[in-house]
Design an enzyme around this catalytic site. Sequence first.
Site, PDB file in Angstrom:
ATOM      1  N   MET A 129      -4.989   6.274 -13.913  1.00  0.00           N
ATOM      2  CA  MET A 129      -4.783   4.912 -13.414  1.00  0.00           C
ATOM      3  C   MET A 129      -6.073   4.332 -12.837  1.00  0.00           C
ATOM      4  O   MET A 129      -6.321   3.145 -12.915  1.00  0.00           O
ATOM      5  CB  MET A 129      -3.656   4.880 -12.375  1.00  0.00           C
TER       6      MET A 129
ATOM      7  N   LYS B 165       0.792  -1.235   0.000  1.00  0.00           N
ATOM      8  CA  LYS B 165       0.000   0.000   0.000  1.00  0.00           C
ATOM      9  C   LYS B 165       0.827   1.290   0.000  1.00  0.00           C
ATOM     10  O   LYS B 165       0.330   2.363   0.340  1.00  0.00           O
ATOM     11  CB  LYS B 165      -1.015   0.022   1.162  1.00  0.00           C
TER      12      LYS B 165
ATOM     13  N   HIS C 263       6.965  -7.474  -2.167  1.00  0.00           N
ATOM     14  CA  HIS C 263       6.763  -6.746  -0.909  1.00  0.00           C
ATOM     15  C   HIS C 263       7.669  -7.338   0.171  1.00  0.00           C
ATOM     16  O   HIS C 263       7.404  -7.190   1.354  1.00  0.00           O
ATOM     17  CB  HIS C 263       5.309  -6.875  -0.461  1.00  0.00           C
TER      18      HIS C 263
ATOM     19  N   GLY D   5       2.051   2.600  -2.648  1.00  0.00           N
ATOM     20  CA  GLY D   5       2.021   3.218  -3.971  1.00  0.00           C
ATOM     21  C   GLY D   5       2.804   2.378  -4.966  1.00  0.00           C
ATOM     22  O   GLY D   5       3.306   2.880  -5.983  1.00  0.00           O
ATOM     23  N   THR D   6       2.873   1.088  -4.688  1.00  0.00           N
ATOM     24  CA  THR D   6       3.656   0.153  -5.512  1.00  0.00           C
ATOM     25  C   THR D   6       3.170   0.134  -6.964  1.00  0.00           C
ATOM     26  O   THR D   6       3.969   0.189  -7.904  1.00  0.00           O
ATOM     27  CB  THR D   6       3.515  -1.283  -4.941  1.00  0.00           C
ATOM     28  N   THR D   7       1.852   0.057  -7.133  1.00  0.00           N
ATOM     29  CA  THR D   7       1.269  -0.043  -8.477  1.00  0.00           C
ATOM     30  C   THR D   7       1.604   1.215  -9.283  1.00  0.00           C
ATOM     31  O   THR D   7       1.930   1.142 -10.471  1.00  0.00           O
ATOM     32  CB  THR D   7      -0.271  -0.178  -8.352  1.00  0.00           C
TER      33      THR D   7
ATOM     34  N   GLY E  23      -5.794   8.017  -3.191  1.00  0.00           N
ATOM     35  CA  GLY E  23      -4.498   8.514  -3.656  1.00  0.00           C
ATOM     36  C   GLY E  23      -4.101   9.854  -3.066  1.00  0.00           C
ATOM     37  O   GLY E  23      -3.584  10.706  -3.779  1.00  0.00           O
TER      38      GLY E  23
ATOM     39  N   PHE F 114      -3.308   9.793 -11.030  1.00  0.00           N
ATOM     40  CA  PHE F 114      -4.313   9.018 -10.284  1.00  0.00           C
ATOM     41  C   PHE F 114      -5.575   8.832 -11.121  1.00  0.00           C
ATOM     42  O   PHE F 114      -6.122   7.730 -11.211  1.00  0.00           O
ATOM     43  CB  PHE F 114      -4.637   9.744  -8.968  1.00  0.00           C
TER      44      PHE F 114
ATOM     45  N   LYS G 205       8.191  -7.292  -9.179  1.00  0.00           N
ATOM     46  CA  LYS G 205       7.607  -6.658  -7.988  1.00  0.00           C
ATOM     47  C   LYS G 205       7.745  -7.572  -6.787  1.00  0.00           C
ATOM     48  O   LYS G 205       7.663  -8.785  -6.934  1.00  0.00           O
ATOM     49  CB  LYS G 205       6.128  -6.404  -8.276  1.00  0.00           C
TER      50      LYS G 205
HETATM   51  P1  A3P Z   1      -5.208   4.727  -1.108  1.00  0.00           P
HETATM   52  O1  A3P Z   1      -5.859   3.453  -0.690  1.00  0.00           O
HETATM   53  O2  A3P Z   1      -4.784   5.565   0.087  1.00  0.00           O
HETATM   54  O3  A3P Z   1      -6.002   5.519  -2.067  1.00  0.00           O
HETATM   55  P2  A3P Z   1      -0.216  -0.215  -3.680  1.00  0.00           P
HETATM   56  O4  A3P Z   1      -0.114  -0.078  -5.145  1.00  0.00           O
HETATM   57  O5  A3P Z   1       1.121  -0.347  -3.001  1.00  0.00           O
HETATM   58  O6  A3P Z   1      -1.172  -1.280  -3.298  1.00  0.00           O
HETATM   59  O7  A3P Z   1      -0.756   1.169  -3.113  1.00  0.00           O
HETATM   60  C1  A3P Z   1      -2.074   1.543  -3.335  1.00  0.00           C
HETATM   61  C2  A3P Z   1      -2.256   2.996  -2.918  1.00  0.00           C
HETATM   62  O8  A3P Z   1      -1.644   3.836  -3.917  1.00  0.00           O
HETATM   63  C3  A3P Z   1      -3.731   3.374  -2.864  1.00  0.00           C
HETATM   64  O9  A3P Z   1      -3.848   4.361  -1.837  1.00  0.00           O
HETATM   65  C4  A3P Z   1      -3.925   3.960  -4.261  1.00  0.00           C
HETATM   66  O10 A3P Z   1      -5.048   4.774  -4.384  1.00  0.00           O
HETATM   67  C5  A3P Z   1      -2.623   4.738  -4.412  1.00  0.00           C
HETATM   68  N1  A3P Z   1      -2.347   5.059  -5.817  1.00  0.00           N
HETATM   69  C6  A3P Z   1      -2.400   4.233  -6.881  1.00  0.00           C
HETATM   70  N2  A3P Z   1      -2.129   4.904  -8.018  1.00  0.00           N
HETATM   71  C7  A3P Z   1      -1.884   6.185  -7.655  1.00  0.00           C
HETATM   72  C8  A3P Z   1      -1.550   7.374  -8.377  1.00  0.00           C
HETATM   73  N3  A3P Z   1      -1.425   7.370  -9.702  1.00  0.00           N
HETATM   74  N4  A3P Z   1      -1.378   8.516  -7.682  1.00  0.00           N
HETATM   75  C9  A3P Z   1      -1.516   8.530  -6.336  1.00  0.00           C
HETATM   76  N5  A3P Z   1      -1.828   7.448  -5.597  1.00  0.00           N
HETATM   77  C10 A3P Z   1      -2.022   6.281  -6.248  1.00  0.00           C
END
Ligand code: A3P
Length: 331
Positions: free
Chosen positions: A273, A48, A148, A50-52, A297, A270, A146
């Site tokens: 995506m 969580k 964790h 911001g990996t994606t 996000g 955001f 990827k």
């Molecule tokens: P929130 O749940 O706080 O919105 P991961 O990819 O590690 O699982 O992280 C997911 C978090 O990154 C989520 O946070 C998601 O909304 C946020 N996220 C994904 N894409 C994003 C983007 N382009 N800009 C900002 N935050 C982003």
Amino acid sequence: MTENARFLAGTFEHDGVIYPKDFNRSVIERPEIVNCREDDVFVASYPKAGTTWMIEIVSLIMNEGNTEINSSTPQLVRTPMIESNLELPFRLRWTIHLLKFLEPILPKFIIQSRSIKMLLLLEKTGLEAAIGLKQMEKIPSPRLLKCHLPYQVFPSQAIEKKCKIVYVARNPKDTGVSYFHHCSLGFPPMDYKGSWNDFYQLYVNDKVWYGSWFDHVLTWWQHRDDENILFLKYEDMKKDPKGTVKSIAVFLDISLRDDTIDNIVEFCSFKKMRKSETVNISLVVGEKNKHQFIRKGVVGDWMNFFTVAQNKEYEKIYEERMKGSGLDFEW
Ligand code: A3P
């Protein structure tokens, strides 16, 4: 059984850290078995963080701004998560084949059901594609991978071969809130049904997948000056996405034109995506669920969840654990 006990029953423990039961135990217990190539690039993080988002950015940098693969192939297929272990049994593969064949004539309510949607998503991603090790082997170099994993169980070959690793960290309060939504997405193993208050108890006691945020982030932080590691923060990515893209490109030794950098920032915004089916799994499996994958996000959403007492308790733990580390976060 309480909801928290049910959650914990779906995990296994290694070296004091818990992981989802259906993950690949061997990768975690024997990090040396992961075959790495010298030009592999990793995005690593505590969940969580911001990996994606980071993976989208790094992959576009590696492709010099070409968005074709990102638009057409699910992220989990092009960037395998090495400790994942989605091996589809033979019978299930046949069910999926059959479903695909019958899709045009099946009633809409069946197609729309969550489990059928999930199966069809798997079909889209390439059937025998395990999401972990097997799939890694199929990907041409240079691969983006990827994980964790905590540093101590990170693939040892990658450390020896000095593969480049981008580690992203996010403040632990927003991470915890985002983790709660992730675990509650509504399909296995993300089918947590408890409240935020219940989940907070798991989080603050390090009883979530990948264990303690502090242990994870601080151990990687100790390696921030290793030549093959770039340590970045979600909050800085939010503040300066263009600067982030530039610093990753420099780290990867890839030169990009200024307009390419702008395009990467825009493609990975955001808004974009959230609408992308190749990254936002909620669009495919959980559209109606109030918990979303690409959710808000923002920095500071924890304020809408932490109670005053939880915040007080967490601040105290944060002060103690982070003292002297030189690492701090904005929230
Ligand atoms: P929130 O749940 O706080 O919105 P991961 O990819 O590690 O699982 O992280 C997911 C978090 O990154 C989520 O946070 C998601 O909304 C946020 N996220 C994904 N894409 C994003 C983007 N382009 N800009 C900002 N935050 C982003």
